[in-house]
Design a protein around this motif. Sequence first.
Motif, PDB file in Angstrom:
ATOM      1  N   LEU A   1       0.834  -1.205   0.000  1.00 46.20           N
ATOM      2  CA  LEU A   1       0.000   0.000   0.000  1.00 46.20           C
ATOM      3  C   LEU A   1       0.863   1.248   0.000  1.00 46.20           C
TER       4      LEU A   1
ATOM      5  N   GLN B   1      -2.314   5.465   3.411  1.00 45.04           N
ATOM      6  CA  GLN B   1      -2.382   4.008   3.507  1.00 45.04           C
ATOM      7  C   GLN B   1      -3.663   3.568   4.197  1.00 45.04           C
ATOM      8  N   GLU B   2      -4.131   4.376   5.166  1.00 41.59           N
ATOM      9  CA  GLU B   2      -5.373   4.034   5.867  1.00 41.59           C
ATOM     10  C   GLU B   2      -6.549   4.073   4.888  1.00 41.59           C
TER      11      GLU B   2
ATOM     12  N   GLU C   1      -6.350   1.149   2.599  1.00 45.38           N
ATOM     13  CA  GLU C   1      -6.758  -0.058   3.323  1.00 45.38           C
ATOM     14  C   GLU C   1      -8.275  -0.199   3.314  1.00 45.38           C
ATOM     15  N   ARG C   2      -8.988   0.912   3.517  1.00 45.47           N
ATOM     16  CA  ARG C   2     -10.464   0.871   3.509  1.00 45.47           C
ATOM     17  C   ARG C   2     -10.987   0.509   2.122  1.00 45.47           C
TER      18      ARG C   2
ATOM     19  N   CYS D   1     -10.448  -3.103   1.343  1.00 44.03           N
ATOM     20  CA  CYS D   1     -11.441  -3.938   2.027  1.00 44.03           C
ATOM     21  C   CYS D   1     -12.713  -4.049   1.185  1.00 44.03           C
TER      22      CYS D   1
END
Length: 496
Positions: A161, A178-179, A182-183, A186
């Motif tokens: 990522l 990156q957060e 990440e979402r 998902c």
Amino acid sequence: MANKFSQTGTQVQTQNQTLTPQQLLVSQLTEMSIEALYERVDQELKENIALERNTEDFGDATGSETASETADRTDYTEDFGTPQAADIDYSELSENSGLSDDAPSNSSHATVPETIVGETLSFYDQLEEQIGFFHLSEHEEELLRYLIGSLDDDGLLHASLQQIQDELEVYHNIPTSQEELERVLCILQHFEPAGIGARSLQECLLLQVHRAPDHNSPMKRKLERVLNEQFDNLMLKRWDRIQRSLHLSDADVSRLQHEVHRLNPRPGSSMGEALGKNLQQITPDFIVDTDPYEQLTLVLNNGHVPPLRVSEDELIFLRSYDGRDMKTLSRSERDGILYLRERVEKARSFIEALQQRHRTLTQTMQTIIRIQRPFFESGDETLLRPMTLEDVATQTGLHLSTISRVSNSKWVQTPYGIYPLRWFFTSAARRQDGDEVSVRSIKAALQEVIDSEDKHAPLTDEVLATVLQERGFDVARRTVTKYRVAMGIPVARLRK
């Protein structure tokens, strides 16, 4: 990495929902294609003596080919009234299982032929089509498309990522974190087939276990432990070590080996092989047409699946023992009665699951027709409205995962062609007047503008954006570029 456990004074209460055997059966039948459903029904008929074909609906005792190739018609009025039922002997089911008398009655039939269609969508196109299943912002869609483009041929994501973030910010001027990635990842991992978007083989297999309808069953939990705690041993097929470490029985090991073989380590590759065929035989699950009065009609195809009922002979035999003291019977008689009762209950459950499958499919398709009615009446894809899984789930009252399973595995035949149900799901864009339109309508307008441009002086993306803005679409140049690339249209200098 070793697991570390610590004991604290805090207690956390969690609640897990476990599917009942009946719910699991309904889920499995709902996801099946017509061909797979026929094979399952045929298997049940062979294994259960209390389940039989309802020969009263056939022309003779053995049934006729024409009668077995049936589908059920639902004529909709302006308010899309309650649909008719599937070709199941509901009267027998209601009489024998205590269901209410308001079960739908049998409807008229129509023969639905198999259709040969060409499959032109690539693996990546199939994934991009599923973007419309979710409510996403334009920025999230942009990130999601980049993640899809970063997948390898197996459908796995090997780039970190951090690397993807750097590429987006440096080369594409798209700020992210990156957060946030990440979402969005998902969300991608909720696409079909299960396992897509995994960052490792271990994560790929775990995603498939978590997505299974019976993921909370004891066997699936043991499989999850094997994947989490014994993955290295699993890769080396050291089942003896796995058995000792997890204290498994020989039967557990045998069942786990079977479960592991059912997992797909290359979800993207297998999807590509299925789509790589030049010709694919499609049996539509639904037929949407108009009657002579210009009313929309819906036909739910039952293919070769015969009408079913609980065997009357077995019911009569069981009734002959009603009121008798079981203690006066021999052991073999008691065992026979208990076995037959279990077979009858299983037959009733299977028929009821077929009934529920019919209701679910009809309810889902009915809602899609209601939302996308302008398209079904005209065939103009620019009239498709923004629609997501959540929209259909909300209107039907069904679970989101149920709508996803139906939409990913079913086809509908219309006067304008045969479409996968997922084709009708499209994300929303906004017109300059504030009204929402589907992204597909913008793409159709973009295609029209490019088709009519001067081939000696093709329009740049900036000019295309201006033309679309004049037509009322609130799009920027970058959005036009994104849609053009997704549609496989080259840049202006290559269109001369």
